[in-house]
Write an enzyme that holds these catalytic residues in place. Sequence first.
Site, PDB file in Angstrom:
ATOM      1  N   LYS A 111      -1.839  -7.838  -8.694  1.00  0.00           N
ATOM      2  CA  LYS A 111      -0.713  -7.011  -8.247  1.00  0.00           C
ATOM      3  C   LYS A 111      -0.594  -6.982  -6.736  1.00  0.00           C
ATOM      4  O   LYS A 111       0.510  -6.918  -6.194  1.00  0.00           O
ATOM      5  CB  LYS A 111      -0.829  -5.579  -8.783  1.00  0.00           C
ATOM      6  CG  LYS A 111      -0.535  -5.496 -10.266  1.00  0.00           C
ATOM      7  CD  LYS A 111      -0.201  -4.090 -10.687  1.00  0.00           C
ATOM      8  CE  LYS A 111       0.177  -4.037 -12.160  1.00  0.00           C
ATOM      9  NZ  LYS A 111       0.383  -2.686 -12.634  1.00  0.00           N
ATOM     10  N   LYS A 194       1.396 -13.873 -18.592  1.00  0.00           N
ATOM     11  CA  LYS A 194       1.542 -12.721 -19.475  1.00  0.00           C
ATOM     12  C   LYS A 194       2.993 -12.227 -19.474  1.00  0.00           C
ATOM     13  O   LYS A 194       3.639 -12.246 -18.432  1.00  0.00           O
ATOM     14  CB  LYS A 194       0.611 -11.643 -18.915  1.00  0.00           C
ATOM     15  CG  LYS A 194       0.307 -10.500 -19.797  1.00  0.00           C
ATOM     16  CD  LYS A 194      -0.685  -9.571 -19.106  1.00  0.00           C
ATOM     17  CE  LYS A 194      -0.051  -8.834 -17.954  1.00  0.00           C
ATOM     18  NZ  LYS A 194      -0.825  -7.704 -17.440  1.00  0.00           N
ATOM     19  N   LYS A 197       6.485  -6.448 -17.379  1.00  0.00           N
ATOM     20  CA  LYS A 197       7.649  -5.641 -17.018  1.00  0.00           C
ATOM     21  C   LYS A 197       8.216  -6.093 -15.676  1.00  0.00           C
ATOM     22  O   LYS A 197       9.396  -5.913 -15.415  1.00  0.00           O
ATOM     23  CB  LYS A 197       7.241  -4.169 -16.877  1.00  0.00           C
ATOM     24  CG  LYS A 197       6.780  -3.510 -18.157  1.00  0.00           C
ATOM     25  CD  LYS A 197       6.314  -2.086 -17.854  1.00  0.00           C
ATOM     26  CE  LYS A 197       5.668  -1.418 -19.042  1.00  0.00           C
ATOM     27  NZ  LYS A 197       4.554  -0.543 -18.645  1.00  0.00           N
TER      28      LYS A 197
HETATM   29  P1  TYM Z   1       0.986  -0.904 -19.088  1.00  0.00           P
HETATM   30  O1  TYM Z   1       2.063   0.105 -18.977  1.00  0.00           O
HETATM   31  O2  TYM Z   1       0.994  -2.065 -18.179  1.00  0.00           O
HETATM   32  O3  TYM Z   1       0.957  -1.483 -20.545  1.00  0.00           O
HETATM   33  C1  TYM Z   1       0.920  -0.621 -21.673  1.00  0.00           C
HETATM   34  C2  TYM Z   1       0.111  -1.261 -22.784  1.00  0.00           C
HETATM   35  O4  TYM Z   1       0.694  -2.518 -23.140  1.00  0.00           O
HETATM   36  C3  TYM Z   1      -0.309  -3.514 -23.129  1.00  0.00           C
HETATM   37  N1  TYM Z   1       0.315  -4.779 -22.696  1.00  0.00           N
HETATM   38  C4  TYM Z   1       0.281  -5.917 -23.398  1.00  0.00           C
HETATM   39  N2  TYM Z   1      -0.277  -6.219 -24.581  1.00  0.00           N
HETATM   40  C5  TYM Z   1      -0.111  -7.494 -25.031  1.00  0.00           C
HETATM   41  N3  TYM Z   1       0.578  -8.452 -24.348  1.00  0.00           N
HETATM   42  C6  TYM Z   1       1.155  -8.173 -23.160  1.00  0.00           C
HETATM   43  N4  TYM Z   1       1.835  -9.106 -22.502  1.00  0.00           N
HETATM   44  C7  TYM Z   1       1.010  -6.852 -22.630  1.00  0.00           C
HETATM   45  N5  TYM Z   1       1.445  -6.256 -21.497  1.00  0.00           N
HETATM   46  C8  TYM Z   1       1.003  -4.987 -21.549  1.00  0.00           C
HETATM   47  C9  TYM Z   1      -1.337  -3.040 -22.130  1.00  0.00           C
HETATM   48  O5  TYM Z   1      -2.591  -3.630 -22.368  1.00  0.00           O
HETATM   49  C10 TYM Z   1      -1.335  -1.548 -22.372  1.00  0.00           C
HETATM   50  O6  TYM Z   1      -2.188  -1.229 -23.451  1.00  0.00           O
HETATM   51  N6  TYM Z   1      -3.313   0.674 -17.167  1.00  0.00           N
HETATM   52  C11 TYM Z   1      -2.482   0.791 -18.342  1.00  0.00           C
HETATM   53  C12 TYM Z   1      -1.969   2.189 -18.573  1.00  0.00           C
HETATM   54  C13 TYM Z   1      -3.021   3.234 -18.640  1.00  0.00           C
HETATM   55  C14 TYM Z   1      -3.984   3.423 -19.671  1.00  0.00           C
HETATM   56  C15 TYM Z   1      -4.735   4.553 -19.299  1.00  0.00           C
HETATM   57  C16 TYM Z   1      -4.252   2.740 -20.856  1.00  0.00           C
HETATM   58  C17 TYM Z   1      -3.246   4.219 -17.736  1.00  0.00           C
HETATM   59  N7  TYM Z   1      -4.264   5.014 -18.135  1.00  0.00           N
HETATM   60  C18 TYM Z   1      -5.766   5.030 -20.100  1.00  0.00           C
HETATM   61  C19 TYM Z   1      -5.299   3.219 -21.641  1.00  0.00           C
HETATM   62  C20 TYM Z   1      -6.039   4.340 -21.273  1.00  0.00           C
HETATM   63  C21 TYM Z   1      -1.316  -0.154 -18.153  1.00  0.00           C
HETATM   64  O7  TYM Z   1      -1.202  -0.830 -17.178  1.00  0.00           O
HETATM   65  O8  TYM Z   1      -0.395  -0.131 -19.080  1.00  0.00           O
END
Ligand code: TYM
Length: 342
Positions: A111, A194, A197
């Site tokens: 990032k 990947k 968003k």
């Molecule tokens: P975020 O918002 O980027 O993504 C949310 C969830 O979607 C999953 N994900 C994917 N899974 C499969 N293929 C993909 N291309 C893909 N892109 C995203 C992510 O693995 C995630 O589960 N850091 C986390 C948010 C967070 C969190 C937490 C998660 C904050 N605190 C505590 C678990 C526990 C994140 O970036 O999510």
Amino acid sequence: MGRIFSGVQPTGNLHLGNYLGAIRNFVQLQGDYECIYCVVDLHAITLWQDPTKLRAQTREIAAAFIAAGIDPINSIIFNQSQVPAHAELAWIFNCVARMGWLNRMTQFKDKAGKHRENASVGLYVYPDLMAADILTYKATHVPVGEDQKQHLELTRDIAQKFNNDFETDFFPLTEPLIFGAATRVMSLRDGSKKMSKSEESDLSRINMTDTDDEIAKKIRKAKTDPDPLPGLDCLIENGQFEPAFERARPEAANLISIYAALAGVSLSAAIGETEGQQFSDFKRLLTDVAVEKLAPIGSEMRRLQDAPDHLDEILRDGRQRANAIAQPILQDVHQIVGFLRP
Ligand code: TYM
């Protein structure tokens, strides 16, 4: 009964990867665990967000949770900024985690890119806040996509160091739950990246609010290769793709995984069904299942977003329930760390 915590960032463009890697699994786990699902707005602002959009995007994620099948009565749905324990515990964890641990985080490197010196400090300590999210509730299990694995290992390291430093067994060592046929959904334009968003090209992802026509168009335009769909020899014993196959035909592997996940079948069943097909035929099959599974969620999301007061009511209720769990745990942490409560 174990306790689940997981979160999704309200940064717009919620996509198929978020759904298949995470949200769909959140829904499935509801019967077996006490579930807490969070819209992580504090994490979102590690990269600048437009304030008006941030509010709308927060409601969008809450709507997606509910539209996908999370029951706000049994599970807790809320936004992170409304439970102060997250930020407070994150500070304590900033003092437990080591610089060397954070320096190894690949998501920060991705990032921040070449402009590391210009990244926010928040982006750097992002994983500490994630550990705080989870441990503020002493969650035992965390469902996520594959890309969050390293952050969950760090969460365990932080819990373990805290326990060692203060000679306690207060925090559990949380288990990641990474399951389903699509734990890492790749971009439709480039099978080595990947689905994300923040990718500029909207053709790279299927958004949860895309119309039937948009879904069909994006699948039609998805990158493929000239060969027909593979047979079962592209899998290894554990039912996963042979790494050499994935390297040679990443787009094929990705589209088959997405198909299997949406159709609710194993990779081997999906391959058995599609072996030898041309991509043009397979894409029609994939479009049908994608529209069938995603369109109802998208239209329910739109309906919920048209009634923001109802969503806010759910988030308010979730905030109260989340605070009621988090506050006593934070008080115990204060006691352990030695903060005087005069
Ligand atoms: P975020 O918002 O980027 O993504 C949310 C969830 O979607 C999953 N994900 C994917 N899974 C499969 N293929 C993909 N291309 C893909 N892109 C995203 C992510 O693995 C995630 O589960 N850091 C986390 C948010 C967070 C969190 C937490 C998660 C904050 N605190 C505590 C678990 C526990 C994140 O970036 O999510």
